[in-house]
Design an enzyme around this catalytic site. Structure first.
Site, PDB file in Angstrom:
ATOM      1  N   ASP A   4       0.696  -1.175   0.020  1.00  8.07           N
ATOM      2  CA  ASP A   4      -0.043  -0.220  -0.056  1.00  8.07           C
ATOM      3  C   ASP A   4       0.889   1.299   0.071  1.00  8.07           C
ATOM      4  OD1 ASP A   4      -2.304   1.581   0.097  1.00  8.07           O
ATOM      5  OD2 ASP A   4      -2.210   1.725   2.232  1.00  8.07           O
ATOM      6  N   ASP A  16      -6.663  -5.757  -1.369  1.00  7.97           N
ATOM      7  CA  ASP A  16      -5.632  -6.288  -0.599  1.00  7.97           C
ATOM      8  C   ASP A  16      -4.615  -7.309  -1.441  1.00  7.97           C
ATOM      9  OD1 ASP A  16      -7.014  -5.190   1.539  1.00  7.97           O
ATOM     10  OD2 ASP A  16      -7.718  -6.803   2.301  1.00  7.97           O
ATOM     11  N   GLU A  67      -2.028  -5.210  -3.398  1.00  7.38           N
ATOM     12  CA  GLU A  67      -0.953  -4.513  -2.434  1.00  7.38           C
ATOM     13  C   GLU A  67      -0.084  -5.580  -2.008  1.00  7.38           C
ATOM     14  OE1 GLU A  67      -3.932  -0.868  -1.145  1.00  7.38           O
ATOM     15  OE2 GLU A  67      -3.623  -2.507   0.354  1.00  7.38           O
TER      16      GLU A  67
END
Length: 343
Positions: free
Chosen positions: A50, A128, A131
């Site tokens: 991220d 998710d 990342e």
């Protein structure tokens, strides 16, 4: 995940892992690690990914919109516009759609709770995963900035090694006199999100329109037309379908190229023909497997099997001598190659 899955992911993001366990970890959800003690999940990798993605997009905006002069730094976009642009590029919907286009969500390693809740369909889970993959690359590469920038670019814009496959199709299509390949996505009525291939000109508004996903099969479809022949690719994501149609077209073009080469070769010695094609790197991984057995009368019988990468068939022959069966088996391969154009 098996080796084929891992190779597909690595080819798609254009990065080869030194430690494949890191890539597997990127796909492993916490629900699975809780049910399997000692297994690492992707949460920490997701955190790092991220942060890396934010930095990459910030640098990208700086390069695209910023300018340094004697008076100082100026930007073609205001602070508010930059904030909106960054949000458009790295928002959940965008990242989830990129993962879906690759078809990566089907490789997720899930615990029972995630399986029951169909977590792979969740945009947040796909985000998710996006990342976590970047985080895994960071750890594996020793935080190599150039490699991280390349992977971020590839995953956001889908300009990867599979694009090289398209280049090969284009080159061979022109060499064989077919001209420029024509690409066209399948078009079915439905919900679509078009991110294009240019982040700064992407159309980010979803709506009813056309989608490449076939409602009957659940698979995305993409076409490439070479001359009068059309090749249809399928995939769990748009990108997989695009890759599949190119792979099918390239296979046809390669075999047609071989067939045309064979027109100028002496086919009376099939073993020699295959050897020459192998030497010229036209066919790869040519191998002969021999075994001997005895018939019911006790007479020795030789069996030869020919293996050629990317070519499947019953290339087996039997006879009384090793040399004889090698020629017979090779002749079966040559026959298939000669008939490539008709096929």
């Amino acid at each position: 995940m098996n080796r084929v899955d891992l190779d597909y992911v690595q080819s798609s993001i254009c990065y080869r892992f030194e430690n494949l366990n890191l890539l597997i970890q990127a796909f492993t959800r916490k629900s699975y690690s809780e049910e399997n003690p000692g297994t690492e999940n992707n949460e920490v990798l997701e955190f790092y990914g991220d942060e890396i993605l934010d930095l990459y997009v910030t640098k990208l905006m700086y390069k695209e919109t910023g300018k340094i002069s004697e008076k100082g730094f100026t930007s073609s976009k205001s602070e508010g516009e930059l904030t909106k642009l960054k949000s458009a590029i790295v928002n959940k919907r965008m990242l989830a759609a990129c993962i879906q286009n690759f078809g990566f969500e089907k490789f997720l390693i899930l615990g029972n709770s995630d399986i029951q809740n169909k977590a792979f369909e969740s945009p947040s889970v796909r985000e998710d995963l996006f990342e976590a993959i970047i985080g895994a690359v960071a750890v594996d590469s020793g935080w190599n900035n150039d490699k991280l920038d390349e992977v971020c670019k590839n995953m956001l814009q889908m300009t990867t090694i599979n694009g090289y496959l398209q280049v090969l199709v284009k080159e061979k299509s022109h060499q064989l006199g077919f001209g420029e390949p024509v690409y066209s996505p399948a078009m079915y009525p439905g919900y679509s999100i078009d991110f294009g291939f240019d982040l700064f000109n992407a159309r980010l508004n979803p709506g009813m329109g056309f989608t490449t996903k076939n409602p009957e099969t659940g698979l995305h479809e993409y076409f490439v037309t070479i001359g009068e022949k059309k090749f249809l690719g399928f995939g769990d994501g748009i990108y997989q379908a695009f890759l599949d149609c190119n792979a099918k077209a390239l296979k046809y073009l390669c075999r047609l190229e071989i067939a045309k080469m064979l027109d100028n070769m002496d086919l009376t010695n099939p073993v020699s023909v295959l050897h020459e094609l192998n030497q010229k790197k036209v066919i790869m991984l040519l191998g002969y497997l021999f075994d001997e057995y005895h018939d019911k009368d006790g007479n020795p019988v030789w069996r030869c099997t020919v293996a050629v990468e990317g070519l499947y068939g019953d290339f087996v022959a039997e006879g009384i001598s090793k040399k004889e069966v090698k020629q017979k088996a090779a002749a079966k391969v040559v026959e298939v190659l000669v008939n490539a154009e008709e096929e």
